[in-house]
Design a protein around this motif. Structure first.
Motif, PDB file in Angstrom:
ATOM      1  N   GLY A  29       0.800  -1.213   0.000  1.00 59.98           N
ATOM      2  CA  GLY A  29       0.000   0.000   0.000  1.00 59.98           C
ATOM      3  C   GLY A  29       0.834   1.264   0.000  1.00 59.98           C
ATOM      4  N   ALA A  30       2.080   1.157   0.522  1.00 56.60           N
ATOM      5  CA  ALA A  30       2.979   2.309   0.545  1.00 56.60           C
ATOM      6  C   ALA A  30       3.771   2.448  -0.747  1.00 56.60           C
ATOM      7  CB  ALA A  30       3.933   2.191   1.732  1.00 56.60           C
ATOM      8  N   GLY A  31       3.511   1.568  -1.713  1.00 63.21           N
ATOM      9  CA  GLY A  31       4.147   1.707  -3.011  1.00 63.21           C
ATOM     10  C   GLY A  31       5.294   0.764  -3.295  1.00 63.21           C
ATOM     11  N   TYR A  32       5.613  -0.119  -2.356  1.00 62.72           N
ATOM     12  CA  TYR A  32       6.678  -1.093  -2.591  1.00 62.72           C
ATOM     13  C   TYR A  32       6.161  -2.249  -3.449  1.00 62.72           C
ATOM     14  CZ  TYR A  32       9.273   1.206   1.200  1.00 62.72           C
ATOM     15  OH  TYR A  32       9.929   2.117   1.979  1.00 62.72           O
ATOM     16  N   GLU A  33       7.066  -2.852  -4.198  1.00 63.51           N
ATOM     17  CA  GLU A  33       6.762  -4.088  -4.925  1.00 63.51           C
ATOM     18  C   GLU A  33       7.148  -5.249  -4.027  1.00 63.51           C
ATOM     19  OE1 GLU A  33       8.497  -6.336  -8.832  1.00 63.51           O
ATOM     20  OE2 GLU A  33       7.943  -4.219  -9.094  1.00 63.51           O
ATOM     21  N   VAL A  34       6.166  -6.055  -3.625  1.00 64.03           N
ATOM     22  CA  VAL A  34       6.371  -7.040  -2.567  1.00 64.03           C
ATOM     23  C   VAL A  34       6.210  -8.460  -3.105  1.00 64.03           C
ATOM     24  CG1 VAL A  34       5.649  -7.830  -0.274  1.00 64.03           C
ATOM     25  CG2 VAL A  34       5.492  -5.389  -0.871  1.00 64.03           C
ATOM     26  N   THR A  35       7.188  -9.311  -2.762  1.00 60.08           N
ATOM     27  CA  THR A  35       7.103 -10.745  -3.008  1.00 60.08           C
ATOM     28  C   THR A  35       7.290 -11.453  -1.674  1.00 60.08           C
ATOM     29  OG1 THR A  35       8.070 -10.477  -5.212  1.00 60.08           O
ATOM     30  CG2 THR A  35       8.070 -12.706  -4.284  1.00 60.08           C
ATOM     31  N   VAL A  36       6.512 -12.501  -1.442  1.00 58.15           N
ATOM     32  CA  VAL A  36       6.625 -13.287  -0.206  1.00 58.15           C
ATOM     33  C   VAL A  36       6.997 -14.716  -0.570  1.00 58.15           C
ATOM     34  CG1 VAL A  36       5.436 -14.160   1.843  1.00 58.15           C
ATOM     35  CG2 VAL A  36       4.924 -11.859   0.993  1.00 58.15           C
ATOM     36  N   LEU A  37       7.963 -15.275   0.169  1.00 57.13           N
ATOM     37  CA  LEU A  37       8.338 -16.682   0.049  1.00 57.13           C
ATOM     38  C   LEU A  37       8.025 -17.366   1.367  1.00 57.13           C
ATOM     39  CD1 LEU A  37       9.687 -19.100  -1.349  1.00 57.13           C
ATOM     40  CD2 LEU A  37      11.902 -18.208  -0.573  1.00 57.13           C
ATOM     41  N   CYS A  38       7.219 -18.421   1.318  1.00 56.91           N
ATOM     42  CA  CYS A  38       6.767 -19.089   2.540  1.00 56.91           C
ATOM     43  C   CYS A  38       6.560 -20.569   2.255  1.00 56.91           C
ATOM     44  CB  CYS A  38       5.458 -18.456   3.031  1.00 56.91           C
ATOM     45  SG  CYS A  38       4.064 -18.653   1.890  1.00 56.91           S
ATOM     46  N   PRO A  39       6.307 -21.386   3.284  1.00 54.72           N
ATOM     47  CA  PRO A  39       6.031 -22.806   3.050  1.00 54.72           C
ATOM     48  C   PRO A  39       4.596 -23.022   2.574  1.00 54.72           C
ATOM     49  CG  PRO A  39       5.918 -22.329   5.386  1.00 54.72           C
ATOM     50  CD  PRO A  39       6.374 -21.064   4.722  1.00 54.72           C
ATOM     51  N   ARG A  40       4.370 -24.177   1.970  1.00 53.79           N
ATOM     52  CA  ARG A  40       3.003 -24.590   1.659  1.00 53.79           C
ATOM     53  C   ARG A  40       2.354 -25.134   2.929  1.00 53.79           C
ATOM     54  NH1 ARG A  40       4.603 -27.834  -3.915  1.00 53.79           N
ATOM     55  NH2 ARG A  40       5.505 -26.003  -4.962  1.00 53.79           N
ATOM     56  N   GLY A  41       1.058 -25.131   2.942  1.00 56.18           N
ATOM     57  CA  GLY A  41       0.337 -25.643   4.100  1.00 56.18           C
ATOM     58  C   GLY A  41      -1.125 -25.840   3.762  1.00 56.18           C
ATOM     59  N   LYS A  42      -1.887 -26.371   4.712  1.00 53.69           N
ATOM     60  CA  LYS A  42      -3.312 -26.622   4.498  1.00 53.69           C
ATOM     61  C   LYS A  42      -4.016 -25.319   4.139  1.00 53.69           C
ATOM     62  CE  LYS A  42      -7.429 -28.549   6.715  1.00 53.69           C
ATOM     63  NZ  LYS A  42      -8.003 -29.124   7.952  1.00 53.69           N
ATOM     64  N   GLY A  43      -4.712 -25.332   3.012  1.00 53.95           N
ATOM     65  CA  GLY A  43      -5.395 -24.141   2.545  1.00 53.95           C
ATOM     66  C   GLY A  43      -4.510 -23.186   1.777  1.00 53.95           C
ATOM     67  N   GLU A  45      -1.896 -24.412  -0.695  1.00 46.77           N
ATOM     68  CA  GLU A  45      -1.112 -25.433  -1.383  1.00 46.77           C
ATOM     69  C   GLU A  45      -0.501 -24.954  -2.698  1.00 46.77           C
ATOM     70  OE1 GLU A  45      -4.277 -25.954  -0.350  1.00 46.77           O
ATOM     71  OE2 GLU A  45      -4.140 -27.517   1.197  1.00 46.77           O
ATOM     72  N   LEU A  46      -1.009 -23.865  -3.271  1.00 44.58           N
ATOM     73  CA  LEU A  46      -0.506 -23.392  -4.554  1.00 44.58           C
ATOM     74  C   LEU A  46       0.948 -22.956  -4.441  1.00 44.58           C
ATOM     75  CD1 LEU A  46      -3.459 -21.260  -6.011  1.00 44.58           C
ATOM     76  CD2 LEU A  46      -2.667 -23.510  -6.768  1.00 44.58           C
ATOM     77  N   HIS A  59       7.066 -22.930  -1.012  1.00 40.66           N
ATOM     78  CA  HIS A  59       7.956 -24.065  -1.235  1.00 40.66           C
ATOM     79  C   HIS A  59       7.476 -25.289  -0.458  1.00 40.66           C
ATOM     80  CE1 HIS A  59       9.701 -23.647   2.808  1.00 40.66           C
ATOM     81  NE2 HIS A  59       9.810 -22.360   2.586  1.00 40.66           N
ATOM     82  N   PRO A  60       7.895 -26.490  -0.855  1.00 40.81           N
ATOM     83  CA  PRO A  60       7.533 -27.705  -0.094  1.00 40.81           C
ATOM     84  C   PRO A  60       8.126 -27.661   1.317  1.00 40.81           C
ATOM     85  CG  PRO A  60       8.415 -28.256  -2.269  1.00 40.81           C
ATOM     86  CD  PRO A  60       8.693 -26.805  -2.049  1.00 40.81           C
ATOM     87  N   ILE A  61       7.487 -28.393   2.223  1.00 45.57           N
ATOM     88  CA  ILE A  61       7.962 -28.445   3.615  1.00 45.57           C
ATOM     89  C   ILE A  61       7.561 -29.798   4.196  1.00 45.57           C
ATOM     90  CG2 ILE A  61       5.881 -27.512   4.676  1.00 45.57           C
ATOM     91  CD1 ILE A  61       9.436 -26.446   5.643  1.00 45.57           C
ATOM     92  N   PRO A  62       8.427 -30.438   4.989  1.00 44.04           N
ATOM     93  CA  PRO A  62       8.031 -31.701   5.622  1.00 44.04           C
ATOM     94  C   PRO A  62       6.995 -31.469   6.710  1.00 44.04           C
ATOM     95  CG  PRO A  62      10.209 -31.022   6.375  1.00 44.04           C
ATOM     96  CD  PRO A  62       9.822 -30.078   5.279  1.00 44.04           C
TER      97      PRO A  62
END
Length: 406
Positions: A29-43, A45-46, A59-62
């Protein structure tokens, strides 16, 4: 040129990690271009999607475990995937800053090669990992010493530190030896635009007169076993008019459900697991009292729990143990149980609130006002943006005047 940010979080998928998601939305909202990297999880999965203009890679996660070795395996796998995904994101989209959200304290390793290219690293300090490790495992052997070292190196290679409260701010300055003008307090308050009370549903009281609500993670340090013992204690007192509903997931959930069965309180306590926000809000809006049974320990003493402010945002009185940051957040919105006589005193505080509706209402109103005037997410955004301005100033970008602490 547009300022580009990569936020790396391992502990939970986005948007279900609500703090990280609020940060991402505020920065976007402040004008930054934002990318997030996180694990997959229930709900969630994409592997890739764009949500509200924010790129989200997962990313995949055990499967999450509850032993020291399972955490080592989980974090090692996450580090592997984070390394490759980060390079892909850098080559495809680019970024000027990496924000690493612990746990664990190894995300700075991902940032090191990019720092050679001028990328700055912001450490978003969610949990004090050495204290968290001590709260889970009594021994202080090699794994504990590794956590201490990783925290030290995280501070060493951070250009800016985001702390969730005053205690974590002090850790960064004293233990981390960070200059005070590079540490910013960004509290994890609820977003009052989305976290709103809904109409109570009496059916959620399971035929009882009163409902006690809990929302949050379910690990050893979260004290849900204490809450089950509180339910047992109340049953022995003859208080059969109280139901407990606990919302959330985590590595201890299966054990807690077994404990409910073993203790014979299946008609009094239920664990929903992770559920949609609307169902969560309906349960908490129906609750007469909300609880924060976090186990008294050094980790919980210095940590701020979002559930406290969420209860307050809904106007709910709280029972919790007398811990430093919990008291700072709730103040007169909570009753504070004795950390020594844990089960009996926690139960007594719940009973007192249920038997005193006038005081219950006054405490709930106090909490709601405190969130509206001081603790809501909107009051954290200026410090978040100030932290980023400080980081970008280290890249040679001009720094605008902004609030730095609070």
């Amino acid at each position: 040129m547009k300022k580009k940010i990569l936020i790396v979080v391992e502990n939970a998928p986005v948007p279900f990690d609500t703090r990280v998601w609020k940060e991402a939305l505020s920065l976007h909202g402040a004008g930054y271009e934002v990318t997030v990297l996180c694990p997959r999880g229930k709900g969630a999965e994409l592997g890739y999607e764009i949500i509200n203009g924010i790129r989200v890679y997962r990313h995949p996660i055990p499967r999450e475990g509850n032993s020291a070795l399972s955490y080592v395996w989980e974090y090692s796998c996450a580090l592997f995937w984070e390394f490759w995904y980060t390079w892909w994101i850098y080559l495809r989209h680019g970024f000027h800053i990496i924000q690493g959200c612990n746990p664990p304290d190894d995300i700075f390793l991902i940032a090191l090669p990019f720092k050679l290219c001028g990328v700055k690293y912001i450490f978003d300090h969610h949990d004090a990992i050495p204290e968290l490790y001590s709260s889970k495992y009594s021994q202080r052997g090699l794994l504990y010493k590794t956590q201490v070292l990783l925290e030290k190196l995280t501070y060493r290679f951070s250009d800016v530190v985001i702390a969730t409260n005053i205690s974590y701010n002090d850790l960064a300055v004293t233990r981390g030896h960070k200059p005070s003008d590079t540490v910013f307090i960004v509290r994890n308050g609820p977003d009052l635009g989305t976290f709103k009370a809904v109409a109570p549903n009496p059916a959620l009281k399971h035929g009882k007169a009163y409902l006690v609500g809990y929302v949050g993670n379910m690990s050893d340090q979260d004290g849900l076993d204490i809450l089950i013992e509180v339910a047992v204690h109340l049953m022995k007192m003859g208080r059969l008019d109280i139901h407990f509903t606990c919302v959330g997931g985590g590595p201890s959930l299966a054990d807690l459900r077994r404990m409910v069965t073993d203790k014979g309180v299946g008609d009094t306590v239920n664990f929903t697991g992770r559920i949609p926000d609307q169902q969560l809000l309906e349960i908490l809006s129906t609750a007469d009292v909300c609880v924060n049974p976090d186990r008294p320990c050094e980790m919980n003493d210095i940590s701020t729990m979002i559930k406290i402010m969420e209860y307050m945002a809904l106007g709910k009185p709280i029972v919790q143990f007398d811990l430093r940051e919990g008291r700072f957040s709730a103040q007169d919105a909570a009753l504070y149980a004795d950390t020594r006589n844990q089960v009996a005193d926690f139960a007594a505080k719940i009973v007192w609130l249920l038997d005193n509706p006038k005081e219950r209402k006054q405490m709930g109103e106090f909490g709601r006002r405190r969130v509206e005037r001081e603790l809501a997410w909107e009051y954290s955004v200026p410090n978040l943006l100030a932290a980023y301005e400080r980081a970008f100033s280290k890249r040679g970008w001009p720094e605008r005047e902004a609030v730095r602490h609070g």
